[in-house]
Design an enzyme around this catalytic site. Sequence first.
Site, PDB file in Angstrom:
ATOM      1  N   SER A 110      47.141  38.566  36.800  1.00 59.95           N
ATOM      2  CA  SER A 110      48.445  38.501  37.432  1.00 59.95           C
ATOM      3  C   SER A 110      48.847  39.874  37.982  1.00 59.95           C
ATOM      4  CB  SER A 110      49.467  38.014  36.418  1.00 59.95           C
ATOM      5  OG  SER A 110      50.719  37.988  37.025  1.00 59.95           O
ATOM      6  N   GLY A 111      49.226  39.919  39.216  1.00 60.43           N
ATOM      7  CA  GLY A 111      49.654  41.164  39.838  1.00 60.43           C
ATOM      8  C   GLY A 111      48.516  41.931  40.469  1.00 60.43           C
ATOM      9  N   THR A 115      47.609  36.705  45.799  1.00 61.15           N
ATOM     10  CA  THR A 115      48.425  36.021  46.800  1.00 61.15           C
ATOM     11  C   THR A 115      48.446  36.849  48.090  1.00 61.15           C
ATOM     12  OG1 THR A 115      49.729  35.105  45.041  1.00 61.15           O
ATOM     13  CG2 THR A 115      50.682  35.023  47.227  1.00 61.15           C
ATOM     14  N   ASN A 160      54.339  41.226  37.410  1.00 58.91           N
ATOM     15  CA  ASN A 160      54.351  41.093  38.872  1.00 58.91           C
ATOM     16  C   ASN A 160      55.731  40.626  39.309  1.00 58.91           C
ATOM     17  OD1 ASN A 160      53.918  40.558  41.528  1.00 58.91           O
ATOM     18  ND2 ASN A 160      52.228  39.126  41.220  1.00 58.91           N
ATOM     19  N   SER A 163      55.261  36.900  41.023  1.00 53.01           N
ATOM     20  CA  SER A 163      54.098  36.269  40.394  1.00 53.01           C
ATOM     21  C   SER A 163      54.060  34.776  40.721  1.00 53.01           C
ATOM     22  CB  SER A 163      54.184  36.479  38.893  1.00 53.01           C
ATOM     23  OG  SER A 163      53.068  35.890  38.288  1.00 53.01           O
ATOM     24  N   SER A 164      52.873  34.307  41.134  1.00 55.66           N
ATOM     25  CA  SER A 164      52.751  32.871  41.427  1.00 55.66           C
ATOM     26  C   SER A 164      52.719  32.148  40.105  1.00 55.66           C
ATOM     27  CB  SER A 164      51.451  32.590  42.172  1.00 55.66           C
ATOM     28  OG  SER A 164      51.264  33.536  43.191  1.00 55.66           O
ATOM     29  N   GLY A 390      45.639  34.295  37.597  1.00 58.59           N
ATOM     30  CA  GLY A 390      44.534  35.023  36.974  1.00 58.59           C
ATOM     31  C   GLY A 390      44.522  34.840  35.466  1.00 58.59           C
ATOM     32  N   GLU A 392      45.074  35.355  31.801  1.00 53.60           N
ATOM     33  CA  GLU A 392      46.305  35.903  31.223  1.00 53.60           C
ATOM     34  C   GLU A 392      46.149  36.139  29.722  1.00 53.60           C
ATOM     35  OE1 GLU A 392      50.249  34.711  33.746  1.00 53.60           O
ATOM     36  OE2 GLU A 392      49.816  33.580  31.946  1.00 53.60           O
TER      37      GLU A 392
END
Length: 1082
Positions: A110-111, A115, A160, A163-164, A390, A392
């Site tokens: 994540s981050g 994206t 993030n 974050s998605s 991603g 985690e």
Amino acid sequence: MSKMEVKTSLLDNMIGVGDMVLLEPLAEESFLENLKKRFDHNEIYTYIGSVVISMNPYRSLPIYSPEKVEEYRNRNFYELSPHIFALADEAYRSLRDQDKDQCILITGESGAGKTEASKLVMSYVAAVCGKGAEVNQVKEQLLQSNPVLEAFGNAKTMRNDNSSRFGKYMDIEFDFKGDPLGGVISNYLLEKSRVVKQPRGERNFHIFYQLLSGAPDDMLKKLNLERDFSKYNYLSLDSATVNGVDDAANFRTVRNAMQIVGFMDDETQSVLEVVSAVLKLGNIEFKPESRVNGLDESRVKDKNELKEICELIGIEQAVLERAFSFRTVEAKQEKVSTTLNVAQAYYARDALAKNLYSRLFSWLVNRINESIKAQTKTRKKVMGVLDIYGFEIFENGDNSFEQFIINYCNEKLQQIFIELTLREEQEEYIREGIEWTHIDYFNNAIICDLIENNTNGILAMLDEECLRPGTVSDETFLEKLNQICAGHEHFESRMSKNSKFLNDHTLPHNCFRIQHYAGKVLYRVEGFVDKNNDLLYRDLSQAMWKASHSLVKSLFPDGNPTKINLKRPPTAGFQFKASVATLMKNLLTKNPNYIRCIKPNDKKATHIFTDSLVCHQVRYLGLMENVRVRRAGYAFRQTYEPCLERYKMLCKQTWPHWRGPAREGVEVLLKDLQIPREEYSYGRSKIFIRNPRTLFHLEDQRKQRLQDLATLIQKIYRGWKCRTRFLLMKRSQVTVAAWYRRYAQQKKYQRIKSSAIVVQSYIRGWKSRKILRELKYQKRCTEAVTTIAAYWHGTQVRRDYRKFFRANAGKKIYEFTIQRIMQKYFLELKNKMPSMSPIDKTWPARPYLFLEATHTELRRIFHLWRCKKYRDQFTEQKKAIYDEKLEASEMFKDKKALYPSSVGQPFQGDYLEISKNPKYQKLSTLVEEKIILADIVNKINRANGKGAPRIFLLTKNSFLLADQKSGQIKSSVPLSDLTSASMSAQTDGFFAVRVKEGTPAAAKGDFLLSSDRLIEIVTKLYRTCLSSTKEKINIEISDEFLVQFKQDKVCVKFVQGSPKNGSVAACKRKNNRLLEVAVPSP
Ligand SMILES: Nc1ncnc2c1ncn2[C@@H]1O[C@H](COP(=O)(O)OP(=O)(O)OP(=O)(O)O)[C@@H](O)[C@H]1O
Ligand SMILES: [Mg+2]
């Protein structure tokens, strides 16, 4: 040409190494060092063969400009420094030119920038593919779907700011030309628990904050919302605003994007209504109310909020309120209703909010798909872009069901990566018969199996536990895991049979740990069963289905009581497993391209490179293994034919044509180039080059050689061009000279010729004139002689004949001349004679003055003669008629105005045909003599002047008046008793017949009569009188005359009547001396 001159390569100005395969020596330290060095120099992209490693720079770099797009467009992958555009270009071109479907797999935690990377790929493809109004609209819609999905599916997390919170896979579809046609988006597992609760320092989904800060006042009022975040329980307060994020502006962007994607205004409104309903649900609170049976029942505390929600989505308040207080369980046609306590009511409320929001999100995805789907049914080429959450790991062991699911998905992706790159690679070497020292790599299939195995996988057991009757809890689930998975080498738990963990105090009681490929993750079982069940009480879904809000209703089709399905809905885990399986199947059919994103630090800060963090990521992404495989194997391979074709110009034997098998050609070529033997290997159908450097070396040589060849071609071409030009000019010159000479000679010849003609003509003229002069002189001499002779003869003859000539010559000549003239005159006259008509007045003109008298006389004679001829045609009878007419003419012509009208009338005489008409038979017997004239006349009454019709008969000796009807004779007067007849000079027909005084007829007096045939009557009367009595009666024409009526002399006076009298003459007795006749004016 200009492109060829830019000699670039991956190797140019390289910071560290652009491709990790070129790393010397290969170790984790040097790998990290290389990454760090490049990162410090803003080189965020690095290759491992064809895989792109992307470091998140946490700031915008000027490397995505349109110029950069142009730079990377249609270039070889290794030609320029590493860039995400190179990968996108490679993928797009092999999609377009080689018809291979592509997928771009973006992984990382994540981050790490997944994206962003997916957006960069999409925007690159949009920039290089076809243009045109329609294509641009498709592109725009595809690109604008991102802000909409991000607003609803992204949130600020600790790692993030954007974050998605869902997985996204997007298929972009192209036509055969490579123009985009549309797309299909699939979403995976939205983290819906975020709707009701967010960890510390994190936010709910962006859309809630965007709506509250960006919506205009009137909209907020309509939605019954307040701007203040603190008014809403679902919005955690500690990080409501994010640095550098303008929620209000983003709200406008999102609405604009929704419009572009094709949302109608009312659809957008409905979506926002659902969003506000979710937000307001969080504000519903419950209080306990004791019941008779001693149990607590929940009641809604503040009904106002409930009322507003119900208004917003059109539900009866009582229905929703009941759904929050009761739960109906249906089993085998039995309905059991139980009350909910306060905790259960809160659970129900949150479940509703989560469900409402996640269903809305799925609806949004479907709605976007509807807009962006390709319109044509033709075969499409597909480029899939996978941007999935991603790996985690929460270090404090706070990993729950969501992390478990996410990590499972990443595990599967890693497997694809392993399968497609590592395994395929090895297998190809074996296939090609290349010597290969097997490299051990970790195949994570065993972990995937641990999770997804249908009988004893963790997900299967969780499902089993959820469906099991009896009391089910997270603990029982863990127990089950302990029983079944204990022996698995990647599974650990405190209670596991493996005694070595018994003393492991890092492993709490209610947890289990999985050793993922990326590292160990500790999962807390709390909530697993619940989240997997994803239970929404049926009462709530039925309540929602009853909503009049069409969007809300459509989100809850399971609430339709007619379609009650007693079967449990599939569990969240089951659903996710199924969709991951579909995704994997889909990805396996495509050519994969990898982007592996790495997060340089935990602080979202630029320029900070945290070694431990990056090292961890490098490890779990298996990047070292990746490089090792590339290095141990061969970096480059190509079938023999294209390889020979590409490099054959580097060796004399193979250039320009190699006759023989391609493989032998390549062998000769490589030997000739003295490339170290260990650098390449001959496979069955391909040549394998170990080091990219060798390839670059070949490429460089090729480029150099190409330039030489180009020079050679240029040289020959220029020579050929100059030669042909020279020859052409020479030929032209000869032709031009020939033509010019011919022209000049022609001119000269013509000049000489014309001069000769001039000279000739002068000489001939001069000669001719001389002859002419002589001839003329001779002629004049002859003429002179003749004249002299003639005169001489004349003089002699005249002298001899003079005596005979002079006496009568003049007279004779005169007579002769006159005779001739007359002859000519008469002959001419004969030819010009006028017609025989007596009234023809023409006569030829007189030729000579002296013939005047003769001419007039001849005219008279001719006229008389032709009159005689004319008369000779007449019969006796006709002659008499003409005599009569002549008589009339003599009497009346130019005297009485009535005369001209009588000229044309034939004088018929007996108009009544007395002898033939039986009516007048008596009259005819009375009158024995021949009737000369019989006609009806008007007899004017002597007393009053009025007229009465009478038969007028004229015989040889008398004239009679008889009654018209009876034929009775009224008067009979012998012609010898008549003296005269009087009449006016006008057009009228009145006439008086005067009788001799003293005769019997005179007793009554003169007759005053009137007839249209006056002229005929009077003429006949006059002629008859003359022939029978040999005396002429007097004809008197005057406008005033006297008549004798008995004793009186009466004056008959003719006056011009007024127009009112019309055209008829009228007679009136004025007094006893005057009788006035009004005559119509002429
Ligand atoms: N190439 C880049 N250039 C500049 N900034 C970037 C780049 N990539 C990522 N970032 C920054 O990093 C942030 C996080 O990136 P991104 O949202 O893509 O991460 P992610 O991998 O999708 O994370 P998650 O899994 O949480 O969705 C972005 O908001 C952006 O600020
Ligand atoms: Mg993301």
